[in-house]
Scaffold this motif. Structure first.
Motif, mmCIF file in Angstrom:
data_model
loop_
_atom_site.group_PDB
_atom_site.id
_atom_site.type_symbol
_atom_site.label_atom_id
_atom_site.label_comp_id
_atom_site.label_asym_id
_atom_site.label_seq_id
_atom_site.Cartn_x
_atom_site.Cartn_y
_atom_site.Cartn_z
ATOM 1 N N GLY A 192 38.064 33.815 39.900
ATOM 2 C CA GLY A 192 38.978 33.264 38.904
ATOM 3 C C GLY A 192 38.238 32.407 37.885
ATOM 4 O O GLY A 192 37.462 31.540 38.258
ATOM 5 N N LEU A 193 38.505 32.654 36.590
ATOM 6 C CA LEU A 193 37.754 31.970 35.533
ATOM 7 C C LEU A 193 37.953 30.466 35.587
ATOM 8 O O LEU A 193 36.999 29.704 35.400
ATOM 9 C CB LEU A 193 38.175 32.526 34.159
ATOM 10 N N HIS A 194 39.170 30.036 35.849
ATOM 11 C CA HIS A 194 39.465 28.601 35.820
ATOM 12 C C HIS A 194 39.743 28.026 37.203
ATOM 13 O O HIS A 194 39.695 26.804 37.362
ATOM 14 C CB HIS A 194 40.672 28.321 34.913
ATOM 15 N N THR A 195 40.053 28.887 38.194
ATOM 16 C CA THR A 195 40.400 28.375 39.524
ATOM 17 C C THR A 195 39.219 28.409 40.476
ATOM 18 O O THR A 195 39.172 27.634 41.431
ATOM 19 C CB THR A 195 41.542 29.208 40.115
ATOM 20 N N GLY A 196 38.253 29.312 40.262
ATOM 21 C CA GLY A 196 37.133 29.447 41.185
ATOM 22 C C GLY A 196 37.478 30.212 42.447
ATOM 23 O O GLY A 196 36.692 30.205 43.414
ATOM 24 N N GLU A 197 38.644 30.866 42.468
ATOM 25 C CA GLU A 197 39.059 31.600 43.655
ATOM 26 C C GLU A 197 38.317 32.935 43.705
ATOM 27 O O GLU A 197 38.273 33.682 42.723
ATOM 28 C CB GLU A 197 40.559 31.838 43.632
ATOM 29 N N VAL A 198 37.737 33.238 44.862
ATOM 30 C CA VAL A 198 37.032 34.495 45.085
ATOM 31 C C VAL A 198 38.008 35.448 45.785
ATOM 32 O O VAL A 198 38.464 35.176 46.912
ATOM 33 C CB VAL A 198 35.762 34.282 45.940
ATOM 34 N N ARG A 199 38.336 36.520 45.094
ATOM 35 C CA ARG A 199 39.311 37.483 45.615
ATOM 36 C C ARG A 199 38.691 38.886 45.593
ATOM 37 O O ARG A 199 37.734 39.147 44.858
ATOM 38 C CB ARG A 199 40.595 37.479 44.795
ATOM 39 N N THR A 200 39.280 39.753 46.427
ATOM 40 C CA THR A 200 38.821 41.139 46.422
ATOM 41 C C THR A 200 39.370 41.821 45.203
ATOM 42 O O THR A 200 40.544 41.655 44.841
ATOM 43 C CB THR A 200 39.304 41.853 47.697
ATOM 44 N N ALA A 201 38.518 42.609 44.551
ATOM 45 C CA ALA A 201 38.942 43.319 43.347
ATOM 46 C C ALA A 201 39.497 44.699 43.667
ATOM 47 O O ALA A 201 40.222 45.271 42.847
ATOM 48 C CB ALA A 201 37.763 43.435 42.380
ATOM 49 N N ARG A 202 39.137 45.210 44.825
ATOM 50 C CA ARG A 202 39.636 46.526 45.233
ATOM 51 C C ARG A 202 39.702 46.540 46.771
ATOM 52 O O ARG A 202 39.274 45.593 47.434
ATOM 53 C CB ARG A 202 38.710 47.630 44.729
ATOM 54 N N ALA A 203 40.213 47.606 47.299
ATOM 55 C CA ALA A 203 40.296 47.745 48.760
ATOM 56 C C ALA A 203 38.908 48.011 49.324
ATOM 57 O O ALA A 203 38.081 48.675 48.701
ATOM 58 C CB ALA A 203 41.254 48.881 49.130
ATOM 59 N N LEU A 204 38.661 47.449 50.488
ATOM 60 C CA LEU A 204 37.369 47.616 51.140
ATOM 61 C C LEU A 204 37.283 48.992 51.795
ATOM 62 O O LEU A 204 38.257 49.487 52.401
ATOM 63 C CB LEU A 204 37.165 46.527 52.194
ATOM 64 N N LEU A 205 36.116 49.613 51.678
ATOM 65 C CA LEU A 205 35.892 50.931 52.242
ATOM 66 C C LEU A 205 34.933 50.832 53.431
ATOM 67 O O LEU A 205 34.233 49.824 53.597
ATOM 68 C CB LEU A 205 35.312 51.869 51.174
ATOM 69 N N ASP A 206 34.903 51.907 54.225
ATOM 70 C CA ASP A 206 34.019 51.897 55.386
ATOM 71 C C ASP A 206 32.556 51.906 54.990
ATOM 72 O O ASP A 206 31.694 51.406 55.708
ATOM 73 C CB ASP A 206 34.314 53.121 56.279
ATOM 74 N N ARG A 207 32.280 52.446 53.792
ATOM 75 C CA ARG A 207 30.885 52.496 53.369
ATOM 76 C C ARG A 207 30.399 51.164 52.806
ATOM 77 O O ARG A 207 29.197 51.017 52.545
ATOM 78 C CB ARG A 207 30.705 53.585 52.319
ATOM 79 N N ASP A 208 31.289 50.234 52.608
ATOM 80 C CA ASP A 208 30.876 48.919 52.092
ATOM 81 C C ASP A 208 30.089 48.194 53.165
ATOM 82 O O ASP A 208 30.450 48.225 54.361
ATOM 83 C CB ASP A 208 32.094 48.087 51.685
#
Length: 898
Positions: free
Chosen positions: A619-635
């Motif tokens: 988040g630009l102003h909050t600093g919250e780290v969030r997932t941008a997409r669904a996690l895959l098994d290859r991650d």
């Protein structure tokens, strides 16, 4: 008898009163007489005695002669107190032939502002001899003239008067002529030549006579003229004027060339004897300059400019004569009428050029005299000044006026005055003269300094250089000179226990405020000052003004990251994220603060680097780290994020934090996945730092030494590679369930670390088993019963040289494996048993030269990587055989890993 007596007594009283008034009048006027033609400096009269003053007091009392611009005839002798002549006085040039000649002058007594009139009579002396207009005169006489015939002779002119004037004539002796002198009604003597005996042209055609004119002075002065009598044929009639006197009145502004009148004379004779010509008789220089007579027509015209002020009346003698020489006399009386052609003249006799602004009304500034040379109403003068000036005029004696202060002066309103005095006569049209008087108003200290603003505000950026100029404060003082010289100062005060003078200072002359130290916005934000402006007058006047000094924040503090905190043991904290997390899942939050203010403290968060781009967002102003997409098994299991925190200052400052995120739904999966992550064996990426310093000192044997060192390097590299492979085989044979990672895989949440330290300098190695280091995200588990860390030390082979090498092995595992690892000592024994082999390999490797070490390391790394890859592939094959999952060939992922 009583009544006549009373009337006589009354008459005597009136006579006494009249004589007393005459005495009072004479008391204001002094009369002297002086002969003309005296030398310069001749005494006219004792003026000091007549004024009742001592001779040496005239200069002190300011006694002087007032001049109107004309030539001064007299002067004052300051030592003797006498009135003396300023040069030779010519009565005839001054008064012409007036019976009485006087010169009037005015004496000014400055101390009393009093004017006295002095009249000096110029007494004529016999300084001029009678003179004829022409030294030679020709008279034509007809030979037929009978005895007794009279012929007019030229008159002599003597400018003197009285007995010094012309008294008579004498004629040289001869046989035919005699002299007869006639007196006219005006008292002028006219000589005539009387024929005594008959003439005979054939006997004597020309007779030469001498006519002498004399005065009655002492000594007697005389003048002569030669008379030439020429005998001609008979001319028995003389010309006759139509009028015995001609009268004319003209204005003084008559243009040059204007005809005044025409005189006329007739002669009854014929021919040349009847031709009449006209001429001036006894012409004076002034007459010849003003008038011109046409000898044929008798027209009298204006030759020069007439001036009533110079002379208002002219007496012109004219004569008419025929061809043979018979003459007739007449007069032309010219009266000059005054016109208003002279503007008034203003003469300043006393003047004060400067005056204090506190002077009271009625103070005298100037004394001046007004004079107009015209007469009548043309000579009446009135004086005036502009009404808007704080002054007035007052008439004193005669034509003298005084200029006085009418209202109180203020130098701050008007510092100097140019007073215009206008003198206007009453002629038609009226003429005027303007005289300018400059008056300087002298200042007194009656005004305090005044600041241009009621209060001042100034802004200074923090971290300013010492001596920086903050602002300039200006105070105006309407006074002048020292009264307007402003001195600036600051009132004494303390700020945070320190004197104000240690923070700021002010230039006493210019009012410029300077900073004496560098300000810090985080220490204080504003200062309240009191500035004093004081003039240099007597007594000095001052005024104060408040000054608010504001410290402007600068971007001098980098953002400070509060969370996540950096672990003290050198490891990186790990955040847990389930693999089933949806897009937008909150993983963690970066918290940071900035000590600055305003936009310098506005923080923005950005993802600087990620091991898997596009998987997480910040988040630009909050600093919250969030997932941008669904996690895959290859991650990958472990995701490294570098988050930068940047403020909005100029220039912007930033700080970074590294986040390690573990992707798994449960802890056993994390352990199983982390087993497959082997520690890199590349010595360039490990914590082992090798500093090799080898000096080759022998220059003459460089080539031989190089060959020897190269051979030694080849042998020792082969030996070192074998030792390292043996050590690696010993460590790799340990079960993977005993530890999570070696050299580079850091524990997350709650971790235990086993550390092996190998140092080349100390000659000893250390094996440390510290107590568990609990993280903040999971509940702490019970540690094993042993509270103190285990330290195993074994002497190493002494390593020569100044390089140092440290090998650190960290063994991290989960809380669920804590108890098992504490009870098992297999891992510890394996590590301790491998230390002598590692030490021996390191010692043999360090003793090689620089060139050999570089190539040896490259070859060793290549061989080591090949050997490790072969062992890894072998283990994976054995594992797949055990699990029944072996496949032919290798997958794409395995080829990629390989």
């Amino acid at each position: 008898m009583a009544a006549p007596y009373k009337s006589d007594r009354r008459g005597l009283i009136w006579i006494c009163i009249f004589l007393g008034s005459l005495c009072d009048i004479r008391a204001e006027q002094i009369r002297y007489s002086v002969p003309e033609e005296l030398e310069r400096g001749s005494v006219v009269g004792n003026l000091a005695a007549d004024l009742g003053l001592e001779p040496g007091k005239l200069a002190e009392r300011g006694v002087r002669i007032v001049s109107r611009g004309k030539t001064q005839l007299f002067a004052l002798n300051p030592r003797s107190g006498s009135l003396v002549t300023a040069g030779r006085i010519d009565r005839e040039g001054l008064c012409d032939r007036s019976p009485k000649c006087t010169a009037n002058l005015e004496i000014l007594l400055e101390d009393k502002v009093r004017i006295l009139a002095v009249e000096v009579e110029i007494v004529d002396v016999n300084d001029n001899a009678p003179s004829f207009g022409a030294q030679q005169r020709e008279i034509k006489v007809a030979e037929s003239e009978i005895p007794g015939t009279r012929f007019p002779l030229p008159e002599a002119f003597d400018p003197d008067i009285g007995v010094n004037a012309l008294q008579g004539y004498q004629l040289s002796s001869n046989d035919h002529f005699s002299l007869d002198v006639q007196s006219g009604p005006d008292g002028i003597k006219y000589p005539e030549l009387v024929l005594e005996n008959a003439l005979d042209r054939e006997e004597k055609a020309v007779h030469h006579l001498v006519l002498t004119a004399f005065d009655g002075g002492d000594p007697v002065r005389s003048g002569t003229a030669t008379i030439q009598v020429t005998l001609v044929d008979t001319n028995d009639n003389a010309p006759v004027f139509t009028q015995p006197e001609y009268h004319i009145s003209v204005k003084e502004n008559l243009p040059v060339g204007t005809r005044l009148l025409t005189i006329k004379a007739t002669d009854p004779d014929e021919g040349a004897n009847g031709e009449v010509t006209y001429s001036f008789r006894n012409v004076r220089e002034k007459i010849s300059q003003l008038f011109q007579l046409n000898s044929l027509t008798g027209d009298i015209t204006v030759l020069g400019e007439l001036d009533y002020e110079d002379s208002g009346f002219y007496d012109v003698d004219v004569e008419a004569h025929d061809g043979p020489g018979l003459r007739a006399r007449s007069k032309v009386l010219v009266t000059v009428l005054d016109v208003n052609d002279n503007a008034p003249e203003v003469t300043v006799t006393s003047l004060t050029s400067s005056i204090l602004e506190a002077s009271s009304p009625g103070t005298v500034i100037a004394l001046f005299n007004v004079h107009d040379s015209d007469s009548g109403e043309n000579g009446l003068v009135t004086c005036s000044i502009p009404d808007n000036l704080p002054f007035r005029l007052e008439k004193t004696y005669g034509n003298y006026h005084r200029l006085l202060i009418h209202r109180t002066l203020d130098r701050e309103e008007v510092s100097d005055y140019n007073i215009t005095i206008t003198a206007t006569d009453q002629g038609t049209p009226s003429l005027s003269t303007e005289t300018y008087i400059s008056l300087q108003v002298v200042d007194i200290n009656d005004n305090p300094p005044t600041f241009t603003h009621a209060s001042y505000s100034a802004y200074i950026p923090e971290n300013n250089p010492r001596g920086a100029s903050i602002l300039s404060i200006t105070a105006q003082d309407p006074d002048s000179g020292e009264n307007a010289q402003v001195i600036y100062s600051l009132s004494e005060d303390t700020i945070q226990g320190a004197p104000l003078s240690s923070y700021v200072s002010i230039n006493s002359n210019t009012g410029v405020l300077y900073a004496l130290r560098s300000f810090d916005y985080e220490q204080f934000q504003d200062l309240k000052l009191l500035v004093t402006a004081r003039d240099s007058g007597t007594p000095p006047l001052s005024s104060n003004v408040s000054l608010s000094l504001f410290v402007v924040d600068q971007n001098d503090n980098t953002p400070e990251i509060l969370y996540p905190t950096i672990p003290t043991d050198g490891s990186t904290g790990v955040e847990l994220t389930p693999r089933s997390a949806e897009p937008g899942y909150l993983v963690t939050k970066v918290v940071a603060v900035d000590k600055d203010s305003g936009q310098n403290a506005w923080l923005s968060y950005r993802l600087l680097k990620a091991s898997e781009p596009g998987l997480f967002s910040v988040g630009l102003h909050t600093g919250e780290v969030r997932t941008a997409r669904a996690l895959l098994d290859r991650d990958a299991l472990k995701q490294n994020l570098v988050v930068t925190v940047q403020d909005h200052g100029q220039p912007p400052l930033s700080a970074t934090v590294t986040l390690t995120i573990a992707v798994s739904d449960n802890i056993p999966d994390i352990l199983a996945d982390l087993v497959n992550i082997n520690a890199p064996t590349d010595q360039e990426d490990s914590d082992i730092t090798l500093y090799l310093v080898v000096a080759v000192a022998v220059v003459s044997c460089v080539f031989l030494a190089f060959v020897i060192v190269l051979l030694i390097h080849r042998l020792r590299r082969w030996h070192s590679t074998r030792l390292l492979q043996a050590a690696g085989n010993g460590l790799s044979s340990l079960p993977a369930s005993h530890f999570v990672g070696v050299d580079g895989v850091h524990a997350f949440l709650q971790t235990y670390s086993h550390e092996v330290s190998l140092t080349a300098d100390s000659g000893k190695s250390h094996l440390i088993f510290p107590q568990p280091n609990y993280a903040d995200t999971l509940i702490s588990q019970e540690s094993c019963g042993k509270s103190d860390p285990l330290l195993v030390s074994q002497d190493l082979v002494e390593i020569k040289g100044d390089s140092s090498l440290q090998v650190r092995l960290k063994i991290q595992y989960l809380p669920t494996m804590h108890k098992t690892l504490c009870q098992s000592s297999v891992l510890q024994k394996q590590i301790i048993m491998s230390l002598p082999c590692i030490s021996e390999a390191l010692c043999s490797n360090i003793t090689t030269t620089n060139e050999g070490r570089k190539e040896g390391r490259k070859e060793g790394r290549k061989e080591g990587r090949k050997e490790e890859n072969r062992e890894r592939m072998g283990r994976e094959k054995r594992k797949r055989k055990e699990n029944g999952q072996e496949k032919k060939g290798t997958t794409k992922e395995e080829k990629k890993d390989y």
